[in-house]
Design a protein around this motif. Structure first.
Motif, short mmCIF file in Angstrom:
data_model
loop_
_atom_site.label_atom_id
_atom_site.label_comp_id
_atom_site.label_asym_id
_atom_site.label_seq_id
_atom_site.Cartn_x
_atom_site.Cartn_y
_atom_site.Cartn_z
N LEU A 192 0.83 -1.21 0.00
CA LEU A 192 0.00 0.00 0.00
C LEU A 192 0.86 1.26 0.00
CD1 LEU A 192 -2.99 -0.71 2.44
CD2 LEU A 192 -3.14 -0.05 0.03
N ALA A 193 1.93 1.24 0.79
CA ALA A 193 2.84 2.39 0.84
C ALA A 193 3.47 2.64 -0.53
CB ALA A 193 3.92 2.15 1.89
N ILE A 194 3.85 1.55 -1.21
CA ILE A 194 4.43 1.70 -2.55
C ILE A 194 3.40 2.30 -3.51
CG2 ILE A 194 5.28 0.40 -4.56
CD1 ILE A 194 6.55 -1.55 -2.57
N LEU A 195 2.20 1.81 -3.45
CA LEU A 195 1.16 2.31 -4.34
C LEU A 195 0.88 3.80 -4.13
CD1 LEU A 195 -1.32 -0.70 -4.06
CD2 LEU A 195 -0.07 -0.02 -6.11
N MET A 196 0.96 4.25 -2.88
CA MET A 196 0.70 5.65 -2.58
C MET A 196 1.88 6.56 -2.89
SD MET A 196 -1.60 5.58 0.91
CE MET A 196 -0.43 4.59 1.85
N LYS A 200 5.28 9.60 -6.87
CA LYS A 200 6.21 10.71 -6.65
C LYS A 200 7.61 10.39 -7.17
CE LYS A 200 3.71 12.25 -2.53
NZ LYS A 200 3.78 12.53 -1.07
N VAL A 201 7.88 9.10 -7.34
CA VAL A 201 9.18 8.67 -7.85
C VAL A 201 9.17 8.61 -9.37
CG1 VAL A 201 10.91 6.82 -7.84
CG2 VAL A 201 9.62 7.35 -5.75
N SER A 202 8.14 7.97 -9.93
CA SER A 202 8.03 7.82 -11.38
C SER A 202 6.58 7.70 -11.78
CB SER A 202 8.81 6.58 -11.86
OG SER A 202 8.57 6.34 -13.23
N LYS A 203 6.21 8.43 -12.82
CA LYS A 203 4.85 8.34 -13.34
C LYS A 203 4.76 7.42 -14.55
CE LYS A 203 3.38 12.90 -11.71
NZ LYS A 203 2.49 12.37 -10.69
N ARG A 204 5.89 7.04 -15.11
CA ARG A 204 5.89 6.18 -16.29
C ARG A 204 5.77 4.71 -15.93
NH1 ARG A 204 6.82 8.79 -20.87
NH2 ARG A 204 7.16 6.80 -21.95
N ILE A 205 6.38 4.31 -14.83
CA ILE A 205 6.29 2.92 -14.38
C ILE A 205 5.16 2.83 -13.37
CG2 ILE A 205 7.51 1.02 -13.26
CD1 ILE A 205 10.13 2.31 -14.15
N PRO A 206 4.14 2.01 -13.62
CA PRO A 206 3.00 1.95 -12.70
C PRO A 206 3.38 1.40 -11.33
CG PRO A 206 2.84 0.25 -14.39
CD PRO A 206 3.97 1.13 -14.79
#
Length: 558
Positions: A192-196, A200-206
């Motif tokens: 869940l933390a990764i999903l949230m 902020k780190v990358s918008k290209r890699i889901p």
């Protein structure tokens, strides 16, 4: 307004685009299709599991329905596949009627969608009120959330525990909360933390793909006792094959209501997605062709072992942002998922169930639209808020069919009440004093009385016709109808009763400025012949002049 055409938009793009335009765009569509496939991969698996079927069936759906709908559809950029909106519906059908029931219901839905498109009913979807779509969407989000708490907490249920309805799931959660697995909670919280945080780190890699990789790595790396997909499901790799389950007329009859639900939801979701996509590319979709494509895609999906599909707003938005502008992107997305299914599907067995739960919780949050929900509760009328809350509650407690049916019924009643309140019947009263700006008023003979009707005359307001009255000295009653846009059968009956009332009191009835639809209704009912064609005057001045002439002639005759 551009007329909708029953023709796949892909053919139109190829026909009207130059070779140079296609040469520049096709590579962008291929790249966008690959990106969307990466986004769709974990979602398709997660949504299949939430729907009570095998993980590979989510990919079957994205591949078959995704390709057919992109190829035949009425939108340039629509991406279709399994969506959260169907998860609870599909899970309920599979739990009670197995896959045969789901196939029958989806075929019914597919046929209905095709017929809706061919009959050009796509525009009717706009008559589903925003309060209802917001209510049932939020309700579906809650049902998904409740359904994922078990896997997120790693709970263990006794064999035979009923978990079909949301209320059953809540009861099972309360009864078995003591079986929580803290190792599963750890995996779920990390995902869940990764999903949230990952956007902020990358918008290209889901973020969902990153969460799947991290979750799958955590379990063996730390020796965690957490259920994975492989522990609960048999993973089947390979091409989807055409299947013909045992179907019967009795089964189709039993699944008819479910088929209607799937068709309505598929139509609403897909056309809403098209509207969102249009706003992003400044385009215009063909709603009726999109419905035909959705029908064909859904029938194709279940016949190849998949589940119902519809346009997916998040995946469609990802396609647009990645540069996709033609249906080629949707077809490439399906082809890439097909390669994943054939060569990489066995690795899906390593994905922990808390990771799947975390992905679906994010999906539920995104689809809940809680900000819009709260805004409506704060700003809408009491009737609209009541419809919203009732639709929301019925979706959770009962099902979507009940929620939409009751919501639409209440909306229609409230609409009729609102329109009837806007319709007024008032008699003319003239006065002039020193403060009045009126310098000239129509002079009426004492024997003439005028009533003006403003608003539609339908069964919700016809009682107001009874407010019309005449005096002992009234000989002519003029009904001014320039503000009446429509007249139904009940309104027609009220006018007939008014005519009888006037006849009993020796009053001649005259109509002024009857609009086209009311006039057509009165002719069809024989009312114009009953009253007399000459008593339907084009405007109020002509009606008053006619009444004055009739009065003067009677005076001379007397």
């Amino acid at each position: 307004m551009q007329r909708d055409k029953i023709k796949p938009i892909l053919f139109s793009i190829i026909k009207h685009s130059s070779k140079e335009e296609l040469r520049r765009q096709i590579p962008k569509d291929i790249v966008s299709g690959v990106v969307v496939a990466v986004v769709a991969l974990p979602l398709s698996i997660a949504l299949a599991i939430a729907s009570g079927v095998g993980p590979e069936q989510g990919l079957y759906t994205a591949i078959v329905a995704g390709f057919l709908i992109a190829f035949l559809g009425g939108s340039r950029v629509q991406i279709s596949g399994p969506t959260a909106a169907f998860a609870t519906i599909v899970a309920g059908i599979v739990a009670t009627d197995d896959m045969e029931g789901l196939v029958a219901a989806t075929i019914i839905a597919g046929v209905m969608l095709v017929l809706m498109g061919l009959l050009k009913l796509g525009t009717l979807i706009r008559f589903v009120p925003y309060t209802i779509t917001t209510g049932f969407t939020a309700g579906i989000a809650v049902t998904i959330l409740v359904g994922q708490i078990k896997d997120l907490l790693g709970l263990t249920y006794p064999a035979g525990t009923a978990t079909i309805d949301t209320t059953d799931k809540l009861g099972a959660l309360a009864a078995n909360i003591s079986t929580v697995n803290w190792q599963a909670v750890l995996v779920g919280v990390v995902c869940l933390a990764i999903l949230m945080l990952w956007p902020k780190v990358s918008k290209r890699i889901p973020g969902s793909l990153v969460a799947v990789i991290v979750g799958a790595a955590m379990v063996p790396a730390f020796g965690l006792q957490v259920n994975t997909i492989g522990d609960l499901y048999i993973i089947e790799a390979g091409l989807p094959t055409l299947q013909f389950p045992q179907l019967s007329l009795d089964l189709f009859r039993d699944e008819f209501a479910n088929g209607i639900t799937i068709a309505i939801l598929a139509a609403i979701e897909s056309l809403l997605s098209c509207v969102v996509a249009d706003s992003m590319i400044s385009g215009h979709h063909r709603c009726n062709m999109e419905l035909v494509a959705q029908g064909v895609g859904n029938m194709g999906s279940v016949l190849f072992g998949g589940i119902p599909a519809t346009g997916a707003i998040a995946r469609t938005a990802a396609n647009v942002k990645s540069g996709g502008r033609t249906p080629i992107a949707g077809m490439v997305h399906a082809a890439v998922l097909l390669l994943v299914l054939v060569f990489l599907m066995p690795y899906a067995a390593l994905i922990p169930m808390p990771t799947i739960a975390a992905i679906l919780l994010q999906v539920a949050y995104n689809m809940s639209g809680w900000r819009n929900f709260a805004h409506l509760c704060a700003t809408a009328s009491r009737g609209a808020v009541a419809t919203l809350l009732l639709t929301f509650t019925l979706t959770i407690v009962f099902d979507l069919v009940t929620a939409i049916a009751v919501g639409m019924l209440i909306t229609v009643v409230l609409f009729m009440k609102m329109v009837s309140e806007e319709t007024e019947v008032k008699g003319w009263t003239y006065f002039c004093d020193k403060d009045s700006e009126v310098t000239h008023l129509r002079e009426l003979p004492r024997s003439v009385r005028v009533y003006e009707i403003n608003g539609p005359m339908f069964f919700g307001m016809t009682d107001r016709i009874s407010d019309i009255s005449v005096k002992d000295f009234t000989k002519y009653l003029i009904i001014r109808m320039r503000g009446v846009p429509s007249l139904d059968a009940t309104g027609m009956n009220a006018l007939e009763n008014l005519y009888e009332y006037c006849a009993e009191n020796g009053v001649q009835l005259i109509f002024s400025h009857a609009n086209e639809q009311p006039m057509r209704t009165m002719r069809r009912a024989g009312f114009v012949d009953l009253v007399g064609e000459e008593r339907f005057r084009p405007n109020i001045d002509d009606a008053i002049a006619y009444a004055r002439t009739q009065f003067e002639q009677e005076e001379k005759a007397a």
